[in-house]
Design an enzyme around this catalytic site. Structure first.
Site, PDB file in Angstrom:
ATOM      1  N   PHE B  12       0.853  -1.191   0.000  1.00  0.00           N
ATOM      2  CA  PHE B  12       0.000   0.000   0.000  1.00  0.00           C
ATOM      3  C   PHE B  12       0.889   1.241   0.000  1.00  0.00           C
ATOM      4  CE2 PHE B  12      -3.654   2.629   1.541  1.00  0.00           C
ATOM      5  CZ  PHE B  12      -4.583   2.180   0.618  1.00  0.00           C
ATOM      6  N   GLU B 121       1.052  -4.337 -16.874  1.00  0.00           N
ATOM      7  CA  GLU B 121       1.191  -3.113 -17.668  1.00  0.00           C
ATOM      8  C   GLU B 121       1.995  -2.054 -16.917  1.00  0.00           C
ATOM      9  OE1 GLU B 121      -0.136  -2.379 -21.092  1.00  0.00           O
ATOM     10  OE2 GLU B 121       1.582  -1.165 -20.510  1.00  0.00           O
ATOM     11  N   GLU B 182      12.999   4.714  -6.634  1.00  0.00           N
ATOM     12  CA  GLU B 182      12.869   3.693  -5.597  1.00  0.00           C
ATOM     13  C   GLU B 182      13.637   4.164  -4.354  1.00  0.00           C
ATOM     14  OE1 GLU B 182      11.076   0.934  -6.109  1.00  0.00           O
ATOM     15  OE2 GLU B 182      10.663   1.516  -8.179  1.00  0.00           O
ATOM     16  N   LYS B 197      13.055  -3.412 -18.204  1.00  0.00           N
ATOM     17  CA  LYS B 197      11.861  -3.049 -18.973  1.00  0.00           C
ATOM     18  C   LYS B 197      12.042  -3.376 -20.457  1.00  0.00           C
ATOM     19  CE  LYS B 197      10.689   0.484 -15.619  1.00  0.00           C
ATOM     20  NZ  LYS B 197      10.981   1.883 -15.218  1.00  0.00           N
TER      21      LYS B 197
END
Lengths: 325, 325
Positions: B12, B121, B182, B197
């Site tokens: 979360f 995605e 990050e 990616k």
């Protein structure tokens, strides 16, 4: 292996040939061209294995055909063929931006009343998958602004005039030779063609049809060598920019030449390329660019619609989907 | 009205909250968050109506949950949760580019062996709908090259250093405050994150997993004020460019700082924005750009995956679809 869907194809020009060439590459697509209706049967053609006719009713009255693909010049004829086909329960694919842009009220009526589908990805942005993207993904992101280069031939002309100092006339002739410009290029150059496409995107973004009468539309013919020199001095490029802004419940649209700088996402979009930038409330600005004209890109957009039809896809705008802000 | 699908949410943080905020906006989406697993239950949180737990098994062993959404930092834990959930027959959505990029061999095994779906995605390009676009539309157009800016925080840092003369350290701190970088920014800065990616896009474009060991990867830490001055003098911007080229059956990949000029489609892509340009045989070059990081864009990509799951969508790569050249 289910029996392949039967396609009736109207028109075998630039886009029609592009679609035919693309379809041949995908034997796993379960659809075949059963009949092709053309104006003149006497012209030499590729696709000898195809059945050609010059009688529209051979397609329109054939209960065997599942899908009608309309790729002709004449908007009035196109509209008749599409209406008759939808009424006959056939799915229809079109690339006719003029007909669709001018008749969006009827198009939205068709979407709301027919179970069978009416798709036209190739009508906006050539090979760019923009219509169904605005209709689905972006619509859900709550669109506030659309801005782009939506006419390949006028962008090709402006690019040649600025990058290679070509005259307007020479650039236009070349655009026509390359199949970017319509036989009658008035709509391309005047900005009206881009206006049609902007209206189509507005319809899919908001489910409302804006009145093109309210659009501010300006031709590229007014762009002088002086304008180009002034823009170059500021390291800018003159582009025909189509723009839509939604404030409250008002949609304001314009299509006009604009000098854009290097930090503008439209600056690097040259020649026949198109680009659409869509601002959304939720995920910010999205830019989509690609070939806006040409046989294979536009033909591939028609093929993508065919694949969507076979997957059972239909536009969300017809389902009156609304999001809660 | 069918009963809404029950979601078990892991994490979360930035993305998790973005997903939660987005989901609230779409009451017509037939899915609800039933349980949320977090590391620390004692932190003050939004979403008081949600059920929080710090015990993963409360989600993993709950047969009532239909969909698991994994949005945590820790790749090892993420992989375990995803594997267990897929084995339990649940559909899974993830945004964990590191885990997916490092484990593409297993991911492709999961895609090939499980009926239930695994979508991600949000793992590439933040809010840009690029994974399923490469997987479907572009794969069919026969991809030959992919080139782009695939890391939002390094692009944000380079932009601040060049546009506003910020120091690397100041720009990095700001990127972390904004939630682009990050907690441990090493992967962002080194180019490895962009490499993950690129590998994911390669897998969806070709159905093959390239070996990242063969990638040429260069960090942005080597970019000096001198490099920036030299680039500026040539009116160029230094971008961390991820690039893939396919020649015959060889896939060559690199991620390194490159000085791009104003006519390059990556020049106008600044701050946390990402862009992916895909060259195809059939419809030419396509460019997709948008917010590559941030709570709402990334959270909205997770929401788009949820909508695709509910529509019955799954990646084509898992169906071993091949086109005939």
């Amino acid at each position: 292996m289910k029996t392949p869907k039967k396609i009736g194809l109207f028109g075998f020009g630039t886009v029609g040939k592009g679609f035919y060439e693309n379809l041949k590459k995908y034997p796993h697509i379960s659809a075949k061209i059963a009949k092709v209706c053309v104006k003149r049967l006497d012209l030499p053609r590729i696709g000898h294995e195809l059945y050609f006719t010059d009688n529209p009713d051979e397609l329109l009255l054939d209960p065997q055909l599942d899908i009608i693909i309309e790729l002709i010049d004449d908007p009035e004829a196109a509209k008749t063929y599409i209406q008759k086909s939808l009424l006959a329960g056939k799915d229809v694919i079109s690339a006719n931006k003029k007909m669709i842009g001018e008749s969006l009220q009827e198009v939205s009526y068709w979407h709301d009343s027919f179970e069978n589908r009416f798709l036209y990805e190739a009508a906006v942005g050539g090979g760019i998958p923009i219509v169904h993207t605005v209709d689905g993904f972006l619509r859900d992101q709550e669109v506030t602004e659309i801005r782009g280069i939506l006419n390949g031939s006028s962008n090709y002309i402006l690019t040649q005039m600025q990058a290679n100092n070509w005259s307007f006339e020479k650039a236009l002739r070349e655009a026509q030779l390359k199949g970017f410009a319509e036989r009658n290029p008035t709509l391309d150059i005047s900005g009206i063609d881009a206006g049609y496409k902007l209206s189509i995107l507005a319809y899919h973004a908001f489910g409302e049809v804006p009145s093109m009468k309210s659009f501010e539309i300006e031709s590229i013919e007014g762009v002088t060598k002086e304008d180009i020199k002034r823009a170059k001095a500021k390291r800018r490029k003159i582009k025909l920019v189509a723009s839509l802004k939604k404030s409250n419940h008002e949609i304001v649209c314009s299509v006009k030449p604009e000098a854009v700088g290097a930090n503008d996402e439209l600056y690097s979009v040259d020649y026949e390329n198109n680009a659409v930038s869509v601002e959304t409330l939720i995920s910010g600005r999205h830019v989509f660019a690609g070939k806006g004209a040409g046989s294979l890109p536009t033909g591939s957009a028609v093929l993508e619609d065919l694949k969507r039809l076979l997957d059972g896809y239909s536009y969300q705008v017809s389902k009156k989907v609304r999001t809660v802000a």
